[in-house]
Design an enzyme around this catalytic site. Structure first.
Site, PDB file in Angstrom:
ATOM      1  N   GLY A 187       0.815  -1.213   0.000  1.00 48.60           N
ATOM      2  CA  GLY A 187       0.000   0.000   0.000  1.00 48.60           C
ATOM      3  C   GLY A 187       0.844   1.255   0.000  1.00 48.60           C
ATOM      4  CD  GLU A 209     -11.600  18.243   6.073  1.00 47.02           C
ATOM      5  OE1 GLU A 209     -11.198  17.293   5.372  1.00 47.02           O
ATOM      6  OE2 GLU A 209     -10.833  19.046   6.638  1.00 47.02           O
ATOM      7  CB  ALA A 220      -2.962  12.195   6.883  1.00 45.68           C
ATOM      8  CD  GLN A 221      -1.326  15.440  13.418  1.00 44.66           C
ATOM      9  OE1 GLN A 221      -0.745  16.021  14.302  1.00 44.66           O
ATOM     10  NE2 GLN A 221      -2.625  15.561  13.243  1.00 44.66           N
TER      11      GLN A 221
END
Lengths: 407, 407
Positions: B11, B171, B318-319
């Site tokens: 991935g 979002e 993501a962080q």
């Protein structure tokens, strides 16, 4: 005020809008009351719609707000849809009202002719107006987007069938040939998976033009991946496939996108309103009036004009509609002046130029001068810009004209 | 060559690609053979997909060709889909082959969780990858184009339902609120006809953030036309409508566009491959290795890490995935060096910033510093650009970064 003669123009296509523009030029403010009726608040160039449909040109380039062309001090503009005309009562029924006329100009354009082919009307797309052209653009993109989304890849999403190889069909094929590589890049699709297929009844496309030009067109399009199936007729159109017959055999093509460009007829309001008609069109007199109706003019697709030299009717085109509009406006002026001599319509046809995408075209102009390639492309753009000049002067040419003439 | 240790990374999402990038930085050419497997030839930023889906940002801005980031002299990149992992044989089965590994990193990301809601999987869209985001953009446009094409106007074409008011849902709502006026202009649709509806189970959106921030978000979105239906749960999703339950009653909304943003779970390959799992995720040890599998690491959505202070798992982001990738790469290096002390993963979380369209956002950063409006927008873009810098240096920031920070 009640004394003023009521001139009503139905439709703001090439014939209708140019009639209105001519009238506002040659009539003084108080000579008549002029009313223009149109379904949309814009005029659009039918001859550019195939570019919008393929996604190569934004539809806002093709349409022009009517209040940018029409002087609303001189012409009363109504946004409405014509339902029927009652010539015996000198009335026009609109969706939301009724109009009385002393003089009527019918410029209601064309509608699709599907020749009774089963399910074609329901399942095929047509390039008839801004809405339908925009929808084809989106439908193509949507199917390209769907292709990757489905686990079982469906070739019908990438096969595009164009029914009919006349002017509209061929011009749309040319645009598709230019557009498809861009769409493939946008949606990560291998170009070799996409098929653009033309199904044409005759043995060649563009049967009306010189065979040498028609062959040039086919070669140009084939070199960009278009497949031609000639001598084949549509038998059925389903949402996911079409069936055509060739040499007595039925064959099927899987496709979600069938664009029918093989036939138009005059707006059925004409025949439904009781005018004498010939296949839906009014076979107008030399002065563009309807036989038996001295107060009704017809222009464009609603008018049938026979070429005295050949005995055949002229093909409807933007060119001839624009020229008819001049005659109609002049004859309305003559009527208002009490003049009994009316102008006879005499087309001065430049010929035809057919685009084959953004960088190729064919033309047969000025009495048998054949054009290919960039010269024909240039000629096409000159013609387009010339029309805009007639319609709205230099300002309109600058806003909507085509100047990318050397690529 | 056969002697080199085989490191396989599955991935190229945030966790996988950053593991590969870190490995190519800290390992010498001959220390190990590194193989990265990904379904696509590009990495994409999952946190930008909602902008692509609304049509505000082109998807090519969101994806980055892997060969622009990866040094293919150091990392062997295979485009293929992972079918299963056989930890007992140290093998990975791909669509078109098989790989042997000495060390494995599982970064296979998430899949949609539909909680068994009938027909949701079939009929709702999800914002999961480039293909699905692009499809939502096209689906929206297609329905707007269809609206005018149909004689009987269908409000379902203009109603957009977003299921779930978590980060992704909110979002996306923000992007829609910005996009809809543009779409209305493009397709000649009266803005007041369009509805953007959020259906959320809890009594507020963003239940995870500070209530003051959540309220700011709702007010900002409502002022731009978003409707919130809170305390409501999805019961059914058909192609042309959804049914939700609120206060014991079933209600229906006509819609062709349902975007499900209410749940994700780890890629089911993890649990199907026999690893111990907790709701599909591997509850990794402190060094990011799978319990009982010294040769297997998990990152991102496939890894479960518990916050020792609260006892709750960290939310996937993501962080955190990017930070995990550093630990994983360092521990692979330690393994290759024969070092027995492995790095313990300790997240240093900046907090969250949630965009509400292109000109508003909320943030809760640096331990309870609350941000609203342009400051949060700026912070969001700094975070995005910082990631690009980590991934591909200044060149990548220049190519793909977001610099429109003051509009």
């Amino acid at each position: 005020m009640g004394e003023k003669i009521e001139v009503v123009v139905l439709g703001a296509g090439y014939g209708g809008i140019m009639t209105a523009v001519n009238l506002q030029k040659i009539l003084n403010l108080n000579e008549a009351s002029i009313t223009l009726v149109n379904k949309y608040d814009y005029h659009y160039q039918t001859t550019w719609l195939h570019e919008n449909a393929a996604g190569n040109l934004h539809h806002d380039r093709t349409r022009i707000p009517i209040d940018e062309i029409i002087n609303t001090d001189k012409v009363h503009f109504i946004i409405d849809e014509v339902v029927s005309i009652k010539p015996e009562k000198k009335k026009v029924k609109l969706e939301t009202g009724e109009l009385y006329y002393d003089l009527l100009v019918i410029g209601l354009g064309f509608e699709t002719e599907t020749f009774g082919i089963p399910d074609l009307k329901e399942n095929a797309f047509t390039i008839g107006n801004i809405d339908s052209a925009r929808l084809i653009r989106e439908h193509l993109e949507y199917n390209f987007a769907m292709y990757h989304h489905e686990n079982r890849k469906n070739p019908g999403r990438l096969n595009i069938v164009v029914g009919g190889g006349g002017f509209t069909g061929v011009e749309f094929l040319g645009e598709l040939a230019n557009r498809i590589p861009e769409l493939c890049e946008e949606y990560d699709i291998n170009k070799s998976l996409v098929r653009i297929i033309n199904v044409e009844k005759e043995t060649t496309v563009l049967p009306e033009v010189d065979p040498q030009l028609a062959e040039y067109a086919m070669t140009s399009l084939e070199s960009r991946g278009v497949e031609f199936i000639t001598g084949a007729s549509f038998k059925h159109c389903a949402p996911d496939r079409i069936v055509y017959e060739k040499e007595g055999k039925d064959k099927e093509i899987a496709t979600y996108t069938t664009v029918w460009a093989a036939g138009v007829r005059a707006n059925s309001i004409v025949q439904d309103s009781g005018f004498d008609h010939c296949d839906g069109k009014i076979a107008v007199c030399a002065d563009m009036r309807a036989p038996g109706h001295d107060d009704v003019f017809a222009v464009g697709d609603c008018a049938l004009v026979v070429d005295e030299k050949t005995g055949h009717p002229y093909s409807p085109s933007a060119q001839i509609a624009v020229q008819q509009a001049t005659t109609v406006a002049n004859n309305i002026k003559a009527h208002l002046d009490g003049n009994s001599t009316f102008e006879k319509f005499e087309p001065r046809l430049l010929g035809t130029v057919t685009s084959l995408g953004n960088n190729d075209a064919i033309g047969d102009v000025f009495n048998n001068w054949k054009l290919f390639g960039w010269k024909a492309v240039l000629m096409k753009k000159i013609i387009d810009n010339r029309y805009l000049f007639k319609l709205g002067g230099l300002g309109l040419v600058m806003r909507k004209g085509k100047f990318n003439i050397f690529y």
